[in-house]
Design a protein around this motif. Sequence first.
Motif, PDB file in Angstrom:
ATOM      1  N   GLY A 157       0.801  -1.224   0.000  1.00 40.55           N
ATOM      2  CA  GLY A 157       0.000   0.000   0.000  1.00 40.55           C
ATOM      3  C   GLY A 157       0.827   1.263   0.000  1.00 40.55           C
ATOM      4  N   ALA A 158       2.063   1.155  -0.459  1.00 45.94           N
ATOM      5  CA  ALA A 158       2.937   2.331  -0.498  1.00 45.94           C
ATOM      6  C   ALA A 158       4.019   2.102  -1.547  1.00 45.94           C
ATOM      7  N   GLN A 159       4.562   3.195  -2.059  1.00 39.43           N
ATOM      8  CA  GLN A 159       5.638   3.118  -3.026  1.00 39.43           C
ATOM      9  C   GLN A 159       6.940   2.772  -2.300  1.00 39.43           C
ATOM     10  N   LEU A 160       7.685   1.812  -2.834  1.00 38.03           N
ATOM     11  CA  LEU A 160       8.924   1.363  -2.212  1.00 38.03           C
ATOM     12  C   LEU A 160      10.154   1.983  -2.852  1.00 38.03           C
ATOM     13  N   PHE A 161      10.031   2.339  -4.136  1.00 36.84           N
ATOM     14  CA  PHE A 161      11.153   2.915  -4.863  1.00 36.84           C
ATOM     15  C   PHE A 161      10.711   4.207  -5.542  1.00 36.84           C
ATOM     16  N   ALA A 162      11.595   5.196  -5.513  1.00 35.89           N
ATOM     17  CA  ALA A 162      11.376   6.427  -6.276  1.00 35.89           C
ATOM     18  C   ALA A 162      12.157   6.299  -7.576  1.00 35.89           C
ATOM     19  N   ARG A 163      11.434   6.322  -8.696  1.00 31.53           N
ATOM     20  CA  ARG A 163      12.069   6.137  -9.999  1.00 31.53           C
ATOM     21  C   ARG A 163      12.142   7.488 -10.705  1.00 31.53           C
TER      22      ARG A 163
ATOM     23  N   THR B 234      15.899   5.076  -6.191  1.00 28.93           N
ATOM     24  CA  THR B 234      16.238   5.227  -4.775  1.00 28.93           C
ATOM     25  C   THR B 234      15.116   4.638  -3.929  1.00 28.93           C
ATOM     26  N   LEU B 235      15.447   4.253  -2.710  1.00 32.59           N
ATOM     27  CA  LEU B 235      14.452   3.738  -1.775  1.00 32.59           C
ATOM     28  C   LEU B 235      13.646   4.886  -1.180  1.00 32.59           C
ATOM     29  N   THR B 236      12.342   4.689  -1.050  1.00 31.70           N
ATOM     30  CA  THR B 236      11.505   5.631  -0.314  1.00 31.70           C
ATOM     31  C   THR B 236      11.669   5.341   1.178  1.00 31.70           C
ATOM     32  N   PRO B 237      11.182   6.214   2.057  1.00 29.97           N
ATOM     33  CA  PRO B 237      11.244   5.912   3.502  1.00 29.97           C
ATOM     34  C   PRO B 237      10.582   4.579   3.860  1.00 29.97           C
TER      35      PRO B 237
END
Length: 276
Positions: A39-45, A51-54
């Motif tokens: 239910g959340a984004q894991l990677f910022a593309r 990169t990893l998200t928080p």
Amino acid sequence: MRYFVAVAEELHFGRAATRLHMSQPPLSRAIKQLEADVGAQLFARSPAGVTLTPVGTVLLDEARALLDHADRVRVRVSAAVGVATITIGILGDSTDPGVARLAAAYRNPGIDIRIRDTDLTDPTCGLHAGLVDVALTRAPFDVTALTVRALRTDPVGVVLRADDPLARRDWLRLAELSDRRWFQFPQGTDPIWQSYWNGGRPRQGPVVRAVQECLQTVLWNGTVGLAPLGHDLPEELAVVPLIDMPPSRVVAVWNEGDTNPLIRSFIETATTAYRH
């Protein structure tokens, strides 16, 4: 979770797919499905990279713990059913041609060979924790209660951005890097191992866990760090030999007193494979 950890450690979908021996599209679909489940984004593309998200950063530690537990369960089950199994830890250097030669030479249909690809925070690849039977790694580190077989020696250089003025030099000394920030390993990492990759003295800089994180922090932050010579690097990076740095030893390591015949045969095969 294994797919997620691979992408998180490589910070590159293509390299993660190669590491997992699969194509990139199904890997991307698996990550998207995991993000939907969480239910959340894991990677910022972005065009600059991945990169990893928080949320991804929090999940990474939990995922590693879950995979370690699963590995321990598999080892216990194999022992219960009597299957000949050996678990080999490899320290984030699976592209080494010595590993490829060893894999070809040691292949045996009567042995279940399991690989645990580990990051840079534990040079024993899980030996002390009982996660592997033998490790292919690099010295030096604390070898208490361990047996070590040297396989190869590699000279070491400093990794720099290609546009760094020092990158044009034919060689450098450690003293010429005294004012630079170096990448660091997390708190609790073997101090002998940390000291070696810091050039023998305390340094300051960003914390990294994986080889790709080391390269990315050099690229993004201008940080410097050490690496064995002879490895392919992105064109944006360069490695300059250090003439006063002790070489890095590739070693095979196993628990002292372990009489498992599979380990003995593995060590002898490894010695021959790396000799060539």
